[in-house]
Enzyme design. Structure first.
Site, PDB file in Angstrom:
ATOM      1  N   GLU A  38      15.990  80.908  85.203  1.00  0.00           N
ATOM      2  CA  GLU A  38      17.225  81.613  85.519  1.00  0.00           C
ATOM      3  C   GLU A  38      16.857  82.857  86.323  1.00  0.00           C
ATOM      4  OE1 GLU A  38      21.144  83.719  83.484  1.00  0.00           O
ATOM      5  OE2 GLU A  38      19.564  82.898  82.198  1.00  0.00           O
ATOM      6  N   ARG A 258       6.747  77.445  72.712  1.00  0.00           N
ATOM      7  CA  ARG A 258       6.748  78.512  73.694  1.00  0.00           C
ATOM      8  C   ARG A 258       5.489  79.348  73.522  1.00  0.00           C
ATOM      9  NH1 ARG A 258      11.618  82.479  72.847  1.00  0.00           N
ATOM     10  NH2 ARG A 258      10.445  83.631  74.422  1.00  0.00           N
ATOM     11  N   LYS A 268      12.197  87.837  78.139  1.00  0.00           N
ATOM     12  CA  LYS A 268      12.868  88.452  79.281  1.00  0.00           C
ATOM     13  C   LYS A 268      13.896  89.490  78.827  1.00  0.00           C
ATOM     14  CE  LYS A 268      13.799  85.701  82.718  1.00  0.00           C
ATOM     15  NZ  LYS A 268      14.536  84.706  83.553  1.00  0.00           N
TER      16      LYS A 268
END
Length: 298
Positions: A38, A258, A268
């Site tokens: 994104e 992750r 983020k």
């Protein structure tokens, strides 16, 4: 060998034979993956981990990887972030098969939304965010859930034409309000945002949600393996059900762990808090595990 596993995986496909046949004709049996960041910030070491996973899964098996920007939230996205991601993907040595944007599929996504409404699989809802959250947690149906198809088409068109304020109407998928997996309880597919999009401008004032967009984009690009981190495992059922209702090709979803680094920030959202709060000197601060920060660190 991984190649043998992939061959067996394709043989046990979750797709109906006719859909799988069309997919294999389009791809020639070639494996396609995608790296879908994104563009709402600079990528970090966790993204590099995901990037390597996707690019190597494809390249080591004779396949290709898309770089696809997940740009469905124009409030937080910008060309600055898009350009920085492209630079870092290139700097890390990866060559995407194609660079695409979720926003480039907005016309297709809108047509699929109309299809879902006509099938009775989507409806326009006017609950507030708080009301919807409460109803979903208790498995209660929205008062607008059983509108007619004609009414929903008219209301969705009113949304598209800007006749509602933000938050006053949304398109929801009509799935199962009693489902034990709460992501299946009539998730939102479209919401209203009067914000110009950094990539396609001001054409739309309705924007599709990530869960609705992501699976359809994967299908349209004939992605073989949709790889994501484990926090998305709960959304796998929603991913498949959306494609099933639209009778579209269904990629195989793989979740992987992750990347976390002890005593460092690899999120983020938390990186944004540090940067926008002026606690560090920007996305390229060498104390951060962003790619630009690591490049400065040496």
């Amino acid at each position: 060998m991984l190649t043998d596993f992939i061959a067996r995986d394709l043989e046990s496909s979750i797709n109906p034979p006719e859909i799988l046949k069309k997919h294999l004709e389009a791809t020639g049996g070639k494996i396609y993956t995608r790296f879908p960041p994104e563009p709402n910030g600079y990528i970090h070491i966790g993204h590099a981990f995901a990037m390597r996973f996707n690019f190597l899964l494809a390249s080591e098996n004779g396949g290709e990887t898309y770089l696809r920007f997940d740009d469905t939230n124009p409030e937080r996205e910008s060309m600055e972030y898009i350009d920085s991601i492209k630079e870092n993907v290139n700097w890390l040595g990866y060559k995407p098969f194609k660079v695409t944007h979720a926003s480039e599929y907005f016309d297709d996504l809108y047509k699929f939304a109309i299809q879902l409404i006509k099938q009775g699989d989507a409806y326009v809802c006017h609950q507030t965010k708080e009301e919807m959250s409460d109803y979903r947690s208790r498995g209660l149906e929205s008062p607008w859930r059983n509108r007619t198809v004609e009414e929903n088409l008219r209301e969705f068109e009113a949304m598209r034409l800007g006749k509602y304020d933000e938050g006053k109407a949304m398109l929801r998928l009509k799935f199962d309000m009693k489902h034990p997996n709460t992501t299946m309880r009539d998730p939102v597919a479209y919401r209203i945002k009067y914000v110009p999009h950094p990539h396609i401008g001001s054409k739309w004032c309705i924007y599709p949600m990530y869960d609705y967009t992501h699976c359809i984009n994967d299908s349209l690009e004939n992605i073989t393996y949709s790889c994501c981190t484990l926090e998305f495992e709960i959304r796998r059922e929603l991913y498949y059900e959306t494609l099933k209702r639209l009778n579209l090709y269904r990629p195989h979803v793989w979740e992987f762990s992750r990347l976390n680094v002890s005593n460092n920030v690899v999120s983020k959202r938390k990186l944004q808090a540090l940067i926008f709060g002026k606690h560090v000197n920007g996305w390229d601060d060498p104390r951060l595990l962003t790619i630009f920060g690591l490049r400065r660190r040496g």
